[in-house]
Design a protein around this motif. Structure first.
Motif, PDB file in Angstrom:
ATOM      1  N   ALA A  67       8.284  12.272   2.047  1.00  0.00           N
ATOM      2  CA  ALA A  67       9.137  11.084   2.094  1.00  0.00           C
ATOM      3  C   ALA A  67       9.169  10.438   3.483  1.00  0.00           C
ATOM      4  O   ALA A  67       8.849   9.265   3.624  1.00  0.00           O
ATOM      5  CB  ALA A  67      10.553  11.455   1.658  1.00  0.00           C
ATOM      6  N   ILE A  68       9.521  11.231   4.499  1.00  0.00           N
ATOM      7  CA  ILE A  68       9.757  10.655   5.839  1.00  0.00           C
ATOM      8  C   ILE A  68       8.504   9.956   6.374  1.00  0.00           C
ATOM      9  O   ILE A  68       8.573   8.899   6.999  1.00  0.00           O
ATOM     10  CB  ILE A  68      10.199  11.766   6.839  1.00  0.00           C
ATOM     11  CG1 ILE A  68      11.264  12.677   6.198  1.00  0.00           C
ATOM     12  CG2 ILE A  68      10.697  11.158   8.150  1.00  0.00           C
ATOM     13  CD1 ILE A  68      12.515  12.007   5.740  1.00  0.00           C
ATOM     14  N   ILE A  69       7.364  10.544   6.127  1.00  0.00           N
ATOM     15  CA  ILE A  69       6.081  10.024   6.626  1.00  0.00           C
ATOM     16  C   ILE A  69       5.815   8.581   6.177  1.00  0.00           C
ATOM     17  O   ILE A  69       5.155   7.806   6.870  1.00  0.00           O
ATOM     18  CB  ILE A  69       4.933  10.955   6.146  1.00  0.00           C
ATOM     19  CG1 ILE A  69       3.617  10.596   6.828  1.00  0.00           C
ATOM     20  CG2 ILE A  69       4.796  10.953   4.645  1.00  0.00           C
ATOM     21  CD1 ILE A  69       2.498  11.582   6.528  1.00  0.00           C
ATOM     22  N   ALA A  70       6.340   8.204   5.022  1.00  0.00           N
ATOM     23  CA  ALA A  70       6.028   6.888   4.437  1.00  0.00           C
ATOM     24  C   ALA A  70       6.438   5.730   5.347  1.00  0.00           C
ATOM     25  O   ALA A  70       5.830   4.657   5.307  1.00  0.00           O
ATOM     26  CB  ALA A  70       6.682   6.753   3.068  1.00  0.00           C
ATOM     27  N   ASP A  71       7.439   5.955   6.205  1.00  0.00           N
ATOM     28  CA  ASP A  71       7.873   4.903   7.143  1.00  0.00           C
ATOM     29  C   ASP A  71       6.734   4.424   8.040  1.00  0.00           C
ATOM     30  O   ASP A  71       6.779   3.316   8.563  1.00  0.00           O
ATOM     31  CB  ASP A  71       8.978   5.444   8.079  1.00  0.00           C
ATOM     32  CG  ASP A  71      10.288   5.608   7.342  1.00  0.00           C
ATOM     33  OD1 ASP A  71      10.379   5.102   6.202  1.00  0.00           O
ATOM     34  OD2 ASP A  71      11.206   6.247   7.895  1.00  0.00           O
ATOM     35  N   HIS A  72       5.753   5.287   8.255  1.00  0.00           N
ATOM     36  CA  HIS A  72       4.643   4.928   9.153  1.00  0.00           C
ATOM     37  C   HIS A  72       3.563   4.102   8.446  1.00  0.00           C
ATOM     38  O   HIS A  72       2.582   3.720   9.077  1.00  0.00           O
ATOM     39  CB  HIS A  72       4.024   6.199   9.757  1.00  0.00           C
ATOM     40  CG  HIS A  72       5.012   6.957  10.596  1.00  0.00           C
ATOM     41  ND1 HIS A  72       5.222   6.682  11.920  1.00  0.00           N
ATOM     42  CD2 HIS A  72       5.884   7.940  10.264  1.00  0.00           C
ATOM     43  CE1 HIS A  72       6.183   7.488  12.375  1.00  0.00           C
ATOM     44  NE2 HIS A  72       6.595   8.253  11.398  1.00  0.00           N
ATOM     45  N   PHE A  73       3.732   3.869   7.168  1.00  0.00           N
ATOM     46  CA  PHE A  73       2.717   3.125   6.402  1.00  0.00           C
ATOM     47  C   PHE A  73       3.378   2.003   5.596  1.00  0.00           C
ATOM     48  O   PHE A  73       3.267   1.979   4.361  1.00  0.00           O
ATOM     49  CB  PHE A  73       1.973   4.079   5.445  1.00  0.00           C
ATOM     50  CG  PHE A  73       1.258   5.219   6.130  1.00  0.00           C
ATOM     51  CD1 PHE A  73      -0.072   5.094   6.515  1.00  0.00           C
ATOM     52  CD2 PHE A  73       1.921   6.413   6.396  1.00  0.00           C
ATOM     53  CE1 PHE A  73      -0.732   6.155   7.140  1.00  0.00           C
ATOM     54  CE2 PHE A  73       1.269   7.471   7.026  1.00  0.00           C
ATOM     55  CZ  PHE A  73      -0.060   7.339   7.394  1.00  0.00           C
ATOM     56  N   PRO A  74       4.105   1.093   6.270  1.00  0.00           N
ATOM     57  CA  PRO A  74       4.884   0.107   5.507  1.00  0.00           C
ATOM     58  C   PRO A  74       4.068  -0.665   4.465  1.00  0.00           C
ATOM     59  O   PRO A  74       4.568  -0.941   3.386  1.00  0.00           O
ATOM     60  CB  PRO A  74       5.452  -0.821   6.589  1.00  0.00           C
ATOM     61  CG  PRO A  74       4.696  -0.508   7.838  1.00  0.00           C
ATOM     62  CD  PRO A  74       4.203   0.895   7.721  1.00  0.00           C
ATOM     63  N   ASN A  75       2.827  -1.002   4.799  1.00  0.00           N
ATOM     64  CA  ASN A  75       2.022  -1.770   3.835  1.00  0.00           C
ATOM     65  C   ASN A  75       0.893  -0.963   3.226  1.00  0.00           C
ATOM     66  O   ASN A  75       0.143  -1.468   2.401  1.00  0.00           O
ATOM     67  CB  ASN A  75       1.420  -3.005   4.523  1.00  0.00           C
ATOM     68  CG  ASN A  75       2.507  -3.852   5.121  1.00  0.00           C
ATOM     69  OD1 ASN A  75       3.492  -4.167   4.440  1.00  0.00           O
ATOM     70  ND2 ASN A  75       2.377  -4.186   6.393  1.00  0.00           N
ATOM     71  N   ASN A  76       0.749   0.252   3.679  1.00  0.00           N
ATOM     72  CA  ASN A  76      -0.387   1.069   3.249  1.00  0.00           C
ATOM     73  C   ASN A  76       0.070   2.381   2.634  1.00  0.00           C
ATOM     74  O   ASN A  76      -0.293   3.465   3.110  1.00  0.00           O
ATOM     75  CB  ASN A  76      -1.311   1.360   4.439  1.00  0.00           C
ATOM     76  CG  ASN A  76      -2.128   0.150   4.813  1.00  0.00           C
ATOM     77  OD1 ASN A  76      -2.484  -0.646   3.937  1.00  0.00           O
ATOM     78  ND2 ASN A  76      -2.398  -0.012   6.079  1.00  0.00           N
ATOM     79  N   LYS A  77       0.879   2.298   1.610  1.00  0.00           N
ATOM     80  CA  LYS A  77       1.343   3.512   0.936  1.00  0.00           C
ATOM     81  C   LYS A  77       1.331   3.267  -0.567  1.00  0.00           C
ATOM     82  O   LYS A  77       1.565   2.138  -1.015  1.00  0.00           O
ATOM     83  CB  LYS A  77       2.743   3.900   1.424  1.00  0.00           C
ATOM     84  CG  LYS A  77       3.761   2.800   1.209  1.00  0.00           C
ATOM     85  CD  LYS A  77       5.127   3.169   1.752  1.00  0.00           C
ATOM     86  CE  LYS A  77       6.097   2.016   1.558  1.00  0.00           C
ATOM     87  NZ  LYS A  77       7.455   2.294   2.028  1.00  0.00           N
ATOM     88  N   CYS A  78       1.057   4.320  -1.302  1.00  0.00           N
ATOM     89  CA  CYS A  78       1.008   4.141  -2.762  1.00  0.00           C
ATOM     90  C   CYS A  78       1.123   5.492  -3.472  1.00  0.00           C
ATOM     91  O   CYS A  78       1.059   6.545  -2.843  1.00  0.00           O
ATOM     92  CB  CYS A  78      -0.291   3.453  -3.171  1.00  0.00           C
ATOM     93  SG  CYS A  78      -1.764   4.404  -2.811  1.00  0.00           S
ATOM     94  N   PHE A  79       1.267   5.414  -4.786  1.00  0.00           N
ATOM     95  CA  PHE A  79       1.300   6.619  -5.608  1.00  0.00           C
ATOM     96  C   PHE A  79      -0.115   7.044  -5.970  1.00  0.00           C
ATOM     97  O   PHE A  79      -0.983   6.186  -6.207  1.00  0.00           O
ATOM     98  CB  PHE A  79       2.055   6.372  -6.918  1.00  0.00           C
ATOM     99  CG  PHE A  79       3.516   6.106  -6.730  1.00  0.00           C
ATOM    100  CD1 PHE A  79       4.375   7.123  -6.357  1.00  0.00           C
ATOM    101  CD2 PHE A  79       4.041   4.834  -6.924  1.00  0.00           C
ATOM    102  CE1 PHE A  79       5.729   6.891  -6.180  1.00  0.00           C
ATOM    103  CE2 PHE A  79       5.392   4.578  -6.747  1.00  0.00           C
ATOM    104  CZ  PHE A  79       6.239   5.609  -6.377  1.00  0.00           C
ATOM    105  N   GLY A  80      -0.329   8.338  -6.062  1.00  0.00           N
ATOM    106  CA  GLY A  80      -1.556   8.846  -6.652  1.00  0.00           C
ATOM    107  C   GLY A  80      -1.466   8.712  -8.164  1.00  0.00           C
ATOM    108  O   GLY A  80      -0.389   8.422  -8.718  1.00  0.00           O
TER     109      GLY A  80
END
Ligand code: AMP
Length: 396
Positions: free
Chosen positions: A155-168
């Protein structure tokens, strides 16, 4: 809902949180690779686009860096399953890891060492999450089993990828399947809840009552209801302090127009053992010294009838002590009824640790629509909670 299908991974490094928490035997061989196989479609999508994959996972509950929990033990299995020789680095943060990531070529896969060798992982430490985030360009969460945890990598890591995050693809499928059951599902919707305790499923029951038409209550948890209704349950498992709650659930169900189905007969045993003497008795009249360990024949017919009428089915928890062959019949008949309804066009979702074990043991996994991979995460979704691992991807 963004998934890996919304990205082109060409020349990109996908940092994928997978759930490779697989069982190992004493020689550290993988004994069940289901979770690794479940992550394959997501990894392949990245590689086929022309990108590379950095995989991170936890394994077991290590106290510090314990060799027996090293992900090194699963490297060969992962390589065999995805058909690419997987590289391994013996940490998940730090210079050696950053170097290994930098050297990774398109088409290659790198597995990082167990995240839980660092206590910061479970603590959801921001600095640790920042270090993990250096290991890829696009963050992908495909670990449903830990989606209910606000850990650094989930969860916490997602803050570093504001536009580059997604579900598998696995996590996306889990979310979609639960939506199919609890969202705009085709009626009638039937939930089958079994297992040993009412207390562990109260919040689930209260949350799903608004969404279902039928609730089948079986297994050990049914005795609390039967006793609360004035039945004689002998030595059967029962949570005496939950009887009022059981009555309140019955009342809420009536108010909401949900039909509750309880067992009417039971296979009673004179001992909690596969060699016990047994007899089929009325569930409200179990003799002293005997305990109900499986659904009886009339109950099985009744439950199967309800299931045959259903268009959407959710199953969590066995209706008997299926681990002992003598008390497995009810759970097998239930599985058969759900398989038949599925063949007739119903959507069926099975989830929660023990029902998944039962489904696999009796070979129903290909006969139901979807078998959920995450027990705790699925229960929390059924309870209506927002899972941190899912919220982190959805947030802007
Ligand atoms: P749960 O973890 O609450 O889903 O419970 C699963 C367990 O419930 C399984 O291990 C079953 O053996 C057990 N169980 C199911 N029916 C009964 C019963 N009638 N008496 C005791 N245990 C039961």
């Amino acid at each position: 809902m963004k998934t890996v299908n919304d990205f082109n991974f060409e020349d990109k490094k996908a940092l994928i949180r997978v759930d490779f928490n697989v069982p190992l035997d004493e020689e550290q061989n993988v004994t069940d690779a289901t979770r690794i196989e479940a992550a394959k479609p997501t990894i392949m999508k990245v590689l086929e686009d022309g990108g590379s994959a950095v995989l991170m996972s936890h394994l077991g509950r290590p106290k510090g860096a314990e060799e027996k929990f090293s992900l090194r033990h699963i490297v060969d299995t992962v390589s065999n399953i995805i058909g690419v020789e997987v590289k391994f680095v013996d940490n998940c943060v730090g210079e050696t890891v950053e170097q290994a990531v930098a050297e990774l070529q398109n088409g290659e896969v790198l597995l990082l060492e167990n995240l839980r060798f660092h206590s910061e992982e479970k603590a959801g430490d921001k600095e640790f999450a920042a270090q993990l985030a250096k290991n890829g360009d696009i963050y992908v969460n495909d670990a449903f089993g830990t989606a209910h945890r606000a850990h650094a990598s989930t969860a916490i890591i997602a803050d570093h990828f504001p536009n580059n995050k997604c579900f598998g693809l696995l996590l996306a499928k889990e979310i979609e399947s639960l939506e199919k059951v609890l969202g705009n599902s085709e009626k009638p919707v039937t939930a089958v809840l079994g297992g040993s305790k009412v207390s562990s499923k109260i919040t689930v029951i209260e949350n799903i009552l608004d969404k279902i038409d039928h609730l089948i209550i079986g297994g050990g948890m049914s005795f609390t209801f039967i006793k609360a209704l004035g039945g004689k349950i002998g030595n059967s498992i029962c949570e005496d302090d939950k009887q009022d709650l059981a009555l309140s659930i019955l009342k809420q169900a009536e108010e909401k127009g949900v039909k509750i189905h309880l067992p009417v007969d039971v296979v009673a045993a004179d001992d909690f053992s596969n060699t016990a003497n047994t007899q089929v008795v009325d569930i409200k009249n179990i003799p002293d010294g005997w305990e109900g360990l499986d659904a009886g024949p009339k109950t099985n017919v009744g439950f199967s009838y309800v299931i045959a009428q259903s268009k959407t089915i959710l199953w969590n928890g066995p209706v008997g002590v299926f681990e002992m062959p003598k008390f497995a019949k009810g759970t097998i008949e239930l599985g058969n009824a759900i398989a038949d309804a599925t063949a007739d066009g119903a959507f069926s979702l099975v989830g929660g640790g023990d029902s998944v074990a039962a489904v696999k043991q009796f070979g129903f996994q290909d006969k139901v629509s979807y078998v959920s991979t995450g027990g705790g995460a699925m229960l929390e979704m059924l309870e209506g909670k927002t899972l941190p691992g899912i919220a982190a991807i959805l947030s802007e």
